[in-house]
Enzyme design. Structure first.
Site, mmCIF file in Angstrom:
data_model
loop_
_atom_site.group_PDB
_atom_site.id
_atom_site.type_symbol
_atom_site.label_atom_id
_atom_site.label_comp_id
_atom_site.label_asym_id
_atom_site.label_seq_id
_atom_site.Cartn_x
_atom_site.Cartn_y
_atom_site.Cartn_z
ATOM 1 N N GLU A 89 0.832 -1.212 0.000
ATOM 2 C CA GLU A 89 0.000 0.000 0.000
ATOM 3 C C GLU A 89 0.864 1.259 0.000
ATOM 4 O OE1 GLU A 89 -2.832 -0.743 -0.796
ATOM 5 O OE2 GLU A 89 -2.782 -2.844 -0.162
ATOM 6 N N TYR A 137 -1.521 -8.163 -10.861
ATOM 7 C CA TYR A 137 -0.555 -8.075 -9.763
ATOM 8 C C TYR A 137 0.710 -8.882 -10.070
ATOM 9 C CZ TYR A 137 -4.420 -6.301 -6.883
ATOM 10 O OH TYR A 137 -5.456 -5.563 -6.383
HETATM 11 ZN ZN LIG Z 1 -2.463 -2.794 -4.885
#
Ligand SMILES: [Zn+2]
Length: 590
Positions: free
Chosen positions: A285, A372
């Site tokens: 994050e 991702y």
């Molecule tokens: Zn992310």
């Protein structure tokens, strides 16, 4: 028509929002926000302006004291309703009053019983990908950035927080009005607010954590390395441009591991495990403060630019803070999850491309590990092709060139060809981006920690489960990997021994529990049911809950149990998690 985002009604040739002034009042008895939004556009606009909305009750629309003509003239299940402002006449500022729906897709209103403390309600927003439009009319595309000031009124003694700078608070009878300012321009999906009984703990000069009182101490311990991480991330990615970096720990229904809201990451309490074993989520994050929040995907079709880059940077931060062995192990785990998704979608499906057309698709429905893990491994392949030193220079150039801008995949590829020609030549870029599956000659990470897992798996193929002593020093990611690589169906007796061996009744690491459920359910290990029930009652992570229900609908003995289990705890879950599970159950005709 100018710029078109398949997930927004916005037509950027009409004009762009530059700044919002918001006055928001939270009504916890009706589960409604009353919002007055004052808009400033970059330039005066004449004619029409299209804004995105979903389920909003629209009140007065005015410009300089005069009513503006408007209509909700298009409706779509995914996009919501188009708010068409009409007959603008060199209009640069206007105001809209709205009330949100109690079912607003971005908002989760929790009853006291759904929080840890149990005494006060809790509210939080989750605007990614296209939910901001359910809070305030906006050009809900990541290609538009705006600054804002906001006042958020909540009943005392709740604390209000936003992903912005806190600039003041005033008491107003039974309420308190919190003031915020976001001076760096953000895309709409990074707009975020929350309110609840919260405590703040300082972690370092620029870092701190908000949590419910019961969680505050544990959270402060879990995230004690954040100040160091921030400095490490700056070395890799350049100066941190958002001021503070704080964390807000949310109640269990939070659908994600984390959400990279600027200045204030929203984090699942499932990350607070008492051993810092999942704090790589924080590294992720935090990295978004550069890759995603500074350099933003132009549309959700370019999502891999946000997540692939961030997963890559997360790995580099983990490597610097915790060592190469752990970061490599996390890569191996991620790759296995990617391979599960490739199998689920089918090897040749478009969902396994990094970029594919998503017109008519809900961005939440195509959510997977592809952007991702495949995205980050593409960047690892580029790094390996040119060497780390050259790649690190490229990273810094990339961030500083595009900061506070939105970028498409094609824009990135042009930049890549120009600034890293060697990489563009040696790596089959077209295959990585536009072809399905995982390229044949792609990097296959390995690690010593992984080798030990392999040895134990080999022994299991010979009929021997590892002894508790031999895995006592394993990190949770090793346990996870072991479970990921076991066959789906094993003898029931082995399920029972596995449960004791890894102390799975007590393990908090959610992915480990889900992985064990998948095996136990497929193997017909009925004793697992109380654990499954407890999981469904307490965990609201969309990915984890989705995997559990996918496993259940796939087996005869659990098929009939899936729908009743879901209904028992439906109310505890976020609307996004509910929608995800509904989709799984409906596909299975349940
Ligand atoms: Zn992310």
């Amino acid at each position: 028509m100018g710029f078109q985002d398949p997930h927004s009604y916005a037509d950027l040739s009409q004009g762009k929002i530059e700044h919002l002034d918001l006055s928001i009042k939270a009504d916890f008895s009706e589960n409604v926000l009353s919002v007055r939004a004052h808009y400033t556009l970059h330039n005066p606009v004449s004619g029409s302006l299209f804004l995105d909305t979903r389920g909003l009750h629209i009140g007065r629309v005015t410009s300089q004291g005069r009513s503006l003509a408007w209509d909700l003239d298009r409706r779509d299940a995914i996009l919501g309703e188009r708010l068409h402002l009409k007959n603008l006449d060199r209009t640069r500022e206007f105001a809209i009053e709205v009330r949100t729906s109690p079912e607003a897709s971005a908002l989760q209103w929790m009853k006291p019983g759904q929080t840890l403390g149990g005494k006060f309600p809790f509210l939080y927003s989750q605007c990614q990908s296209i939910q901001a439009r359910s809070v305030v009319p906006c050009q809900d595309t990541p290609s538009v950035r705006f600054t804002y000031r906001a006042e958020l009124e909540v009943p005392r003694p709740l604390t209000a927080v936003m992903a912005a700078e806190a600039v003041g608070v005033e008491q107003a009878g039974p309420s308190a009005r919190y003031q915020f300012s976001m001076r760096q321009p953000i895309p709409s999906y990074l707009f975020a607010l929350a309110a609840g009984e919260l405590r703040f703990r300082t972690l370092g000069d620029r870092t701190g954590v908000y949590a419910e009182p019961e969680m505050a101490e544990a959270a402060a311990w879990e995230f004690a390395e954040n100040e160091t991480k921030l400095a490490t991330a700056e070395q890799l990615l350049g100066p941190y441009l958002w001021g503070r970096y704080d964390i807000l720990v949310l109640p269990p229904s939070f659908p994600f591991g984390g959400m990279e809201n600027p200045r204030l990451t929203f984090l699942s309490p499932l990350v607070v495990l008492g051993d810092r074993s999942r704090t790589n989520v924080v590294s992720h994050e935090l990295a978004h403060a550069w890759t995603g929040n500074l350099v933003t995907n132009a549309t959700w079709e370019d999502f891999w630019l946000n997540e692939g880059w961030t997963t890559y940077a997360e790995g580099r931060i983990t490597e610097a803070v915790s060592g190469r062995e752990l970061s490599d192990l996390i890569k191996v785990v991620g790759l296995n999850e990617l391979f599960e998704d490739l199998q689920r979608f089918g090897d040749n499906s478009k969902e396994t491309c990094l970029k594919f057309p998503q017109e008519g698709m809900d961005p939440e429905e195509v959510y997977s590990q592809v952007p991702y893990i495949k995205g980050s491994m593409f960047l690892v392949a580029l790094e390996e092709a040119v060497g780390r030193e050259a790649f690190d220079l490229f990273i810094q150039k990339y961030i500083s060139t595009y900061r506070f801008q939105s970028l498409s995949t094609e824009g990135f590829l042009t930049f890549l060809a120009d600034k890293l020609p060697e990489g563009a030549r040696r790596v089959d870029i077209h295959q990585w981006i536009y072809q399905p599956g995982y390229p044949q000659n792609a990097p296959r990470p390995s690690s010593i920690l992984y080798d030990d897992v392999q040895i134990k798996l080999e022994a299991y193929r010979g009929g021997i489960l590892p002894s508790p002593e031999s895995i006592a020093r394993w990190v949770p990611q090793q346990v996870l990997l072991f479970l990921q690589l076991l066959p789906r169906r094993i003898p029931v007796e082995d399920c029972r021994r596995l449960e004791t061996l890894a102390d799975l009744g007590k393990v908090k690491y959610p992915a480990i529990r889900v992985q064990f459920f998948q095996i136990a359910i497929a193997s017909g290990y009925r004793e697992v049911w109380p654990m499954v029930e407890q999981f469904a009652r307490t965990v609201g992570n969309r990915w984890a809950v989705g995997r559990l229900f996918e496993a259940m609908v796939g087996e005869e003995w659990t098929r009939g149990l899936a729908r009743p289990l879901f209904e028992r705890y439906r109310d505890r879950n976020h609307p996004m998690t509910v929608a995800h599970v509904e989709q799984i159950l409906k596909k299975a005709a349940l």
